[in-house]
Write an enzyme that holds these catalytic residues in place. Structure first.
Site, PDB file in Angstrom:
ATOM      1  CD  GLU A   1      37.448   5.675  36.452  1.00  0.00           C
ATOM      2  OE1 GLU A   1      38.091   5.720  37.507  1.00  0.00           O
ATOM      3  OE2 GLU A   1      36.438   4.950  36.285  1.00  0.00           O
TER       4      GLU A   1
ATOM      5  CB  CYS B   1      34.302   5.031  38.863  1.00  0.00           C
ATOM      6  SG  CYS B   1      34.098   3.240  38.665  1.00  0.00           S
TER       7      CYS B   1
ATOM      8  CE  LYS C   1      36.613   6.600  42.632  1.00  0.00           C
ATOM      9  NZ  LYS C   1      36.801   5.464  41.704  1.00  0.00           N
TER      10      LYS C   1
END
Length: 513
Positions: A279, A387, A337
């Site tokens: 990321e 994440c 996400k």
């Protein structure tokens, strides 16, 4: 322990011990009894306050890394302010410990003395042995979703290195393992309180029976070993560039980071290989908006490799935090996400906390996606967790039920430096692999990057602040575990048991001892 000060000091010391169970190297042995002092303290006055002190000490110990993070990225926040802000979070999370202590005290005082079970009559506190661990799990489940959710340092993660715990998670999930951990502490506390060995023996014997059974039968170990030694599977390269976060755009450092990523990518780009970037590896360049990034990625794809990388995707006046899969054999596909980081990607209660906009780059600019997408790669389907998403058990299980054959987690843990935070994050990822029996590939910008086998064991790893490439071969799995099929079952049953026990405490009159 009648003096109030002694009780509070013992609660704080017990909380520190519990927090240390989630340190850089988890205290796996201590975690079997670390909550026993708290359970013993429930019999005294003010159990809710005692629980809060325990929780505050535990979270200040386990989340100490927030203080230097705030100092570094908080726009000039001083040490006292950073400690105060971390204390606010620890104080909030301590409320769950307070709830456990207050309700658990009622369960112990109102129910346990009245219940015997024939041949098990010596265990007058059998109710506590079941209800207190269930109550802890119910509160962990509530913490997972309340206010955006913070399922960090679930009790289960203290057993990440205990043999059999990760394979057992394929059946009962992290919440079920949490139940067993709390059970051992409750059993020891009851044994000390009653001056009998039987409760401790029972509470410890149950996990000692389940753990080896899970380790023996939960995974086809011979198949895993064959896959890893025979060249079976598709080639993957996980890049860990070990580049620092930049607080602002600086031409020189930005371009050095950018070139490092492509130098590493060129080194491993081969026909048929998947190259995974962490990321934020290309920050501040964005796919489809920066011609240089587009051209350099196209060069890699023309050489035959597939690249998985992170970029923002415009949506109205905001962005999705996305993972793109780029290859020559198909149009670019991306996963957006769904679960954002509070105060890192959005500001909750912006009217109150709007002044905290400087805590991360681009904070407040992201929007959560509302649909799940799998990324196709050859014959595999990739379930992405960007994440923070990997700490949510049910969300990863949803991807697996949708058809994900392997899991990939990309993250930027450079925010936290060389602290326990990257390791705490990594332990959650290992449980997601084991719960769903899927290989998990993790690319972290400064570590920990790893290849995690379907049983949760670590096959390849790069630690924090190391630059390197992990070259692995991976083959997906397609069977569904009991946890994957019903990720809510164990926490729901625990919550039901806790609610029944708590409700009885309000309907039964206190029995004399």
């Amino acid at each position: 322990m009648r003096h109030p000060l002694v009780r509070y000091l013992l609660a704080a010391a017990s909380g520190v011990l519990w927090g240390l169970c989630f340190g850089r190297a988890p205290l796996s042995v201590a975690s079997w009894i670390a909550l026993a002092p708290l359970v013993l303290l429930l019999a005294g006055p003010h159990p809710g306050r005692i629980g809060w002190v325990h929780g505050y000490a535990a979270w200040m110990t386990g989340l100490y890394w927030i203080v230097p993070t705030l100092q570094t990225y908080g726009g000039g926040i001083s040490l006292p302010v950073a400690i105060a802000l971390t204390s606010l979070l620890a104080g909030y999370l301590a409320l769950f410990h307070a709830a456990f202590a207050w309700l658990g005290s009622r369960i112990g005082r109102r129910l346990a003395p009245d219940v015997t079970f024939g041949v098990f009559g010596v265990f007058g506190d059998m109710v506590r042995l079941a209800a207190l661990p269930a109550l802890w799990v119910a509160l962990e489940w509530l913490r997972t979703y309340l206010g955006g959710g913070f399922p960090w340092n679930l009790a289960a993660y203290a057993w990440v290195d205990v043999p059999g715990a990760l394979p057992l998670a394929a059946w009962i999930g992290a919440y079920g393992v949490s139940f067993l951990i709390v059970l051992t502490s409750v059993a020891v506390a009851v044994a000390v309180e009653r001056r009998r060995w039987e409760p401790a023996a029972l509470g410890i014997l149950i996990p000692l029976l389940l753990l080896p059974l899970a380790g023996r039968w939960s995974l086809r170990q011979d198949d895993v070993a064959f896959h890893e030694t025979s060249g079976f599977g598709r080639p993957v390269a996980l890049l860990q560039p070990n580049i620092p976060n930049l607080l602002a755009f600086e031409q020189g450092p930005v371009m050095r980071n950018y070139r490092k990523m492509f130098d590493l990518s060129n080194e491993v780009c081969r026909p048929g290989a998947l190259v995974v970037w962490p990321e934020s590896a290309a920050w501040p360049f964005e796919y489809d908006r920066d011609p240089q990034l587009n051209a350099d990625l196209a060069t890699l794809v023309d050489r035959g490799c597939t690249v998985l990388f992170n970029s923002g995707t415009p949506v109205g006046t905001s962005f999705y935090n996305s993972a793109y899969l780029l290859s020559a054999s198909q149009p670019a596909v991306h996963y957006d996400k769904r679960h954002l980081v509070p105060f890192g990607e959005y500001i909750p209660f912006r009217g109150v906390f709007g002044w905290m906009d400087k805590l991360a780059r681009g904070v407040g600019e992201f929007r959560p996606a509302d649909r799940r997408v799998l990324l196709p790669w050859g014959g595999e389907k990739i379930g992405m967790a960007i994440c923070y998403e990997v700490v949510f058990p049910a969300e990863v299980a949803d991807l697996t039920r949708d058809g994900a054959t392997l899991l990939i987690s990309i993250t930027n843990d450079a925010w936290y430096g060389d602290t326990t935070a990257p390791w705490q994050h990594f332990r959650a990822a290992r449980f997601r692999a084991a719960e769903n029996r899927r290989p998990l590939l993790r690319a972290a910008i400064t570590g920990v990057s790893a290849y995690v086998a379907p049983d949760g064991s670590v096959r390849e790893q790069l630690g924090v602040y190391r630059e390197g490439i992990l070259r692995v071969r991976v083959s997906g799995e397609r069977t569904l575990t009991p946890f994957t099929r019903h990720p809510w079952l164990v926490p729901a049953l625990a919550t039901l048991l806790a609610l029944i026990a708590v409700s009885l405490t309000f309907t039964l009159r206190r029995s004399p001892r």
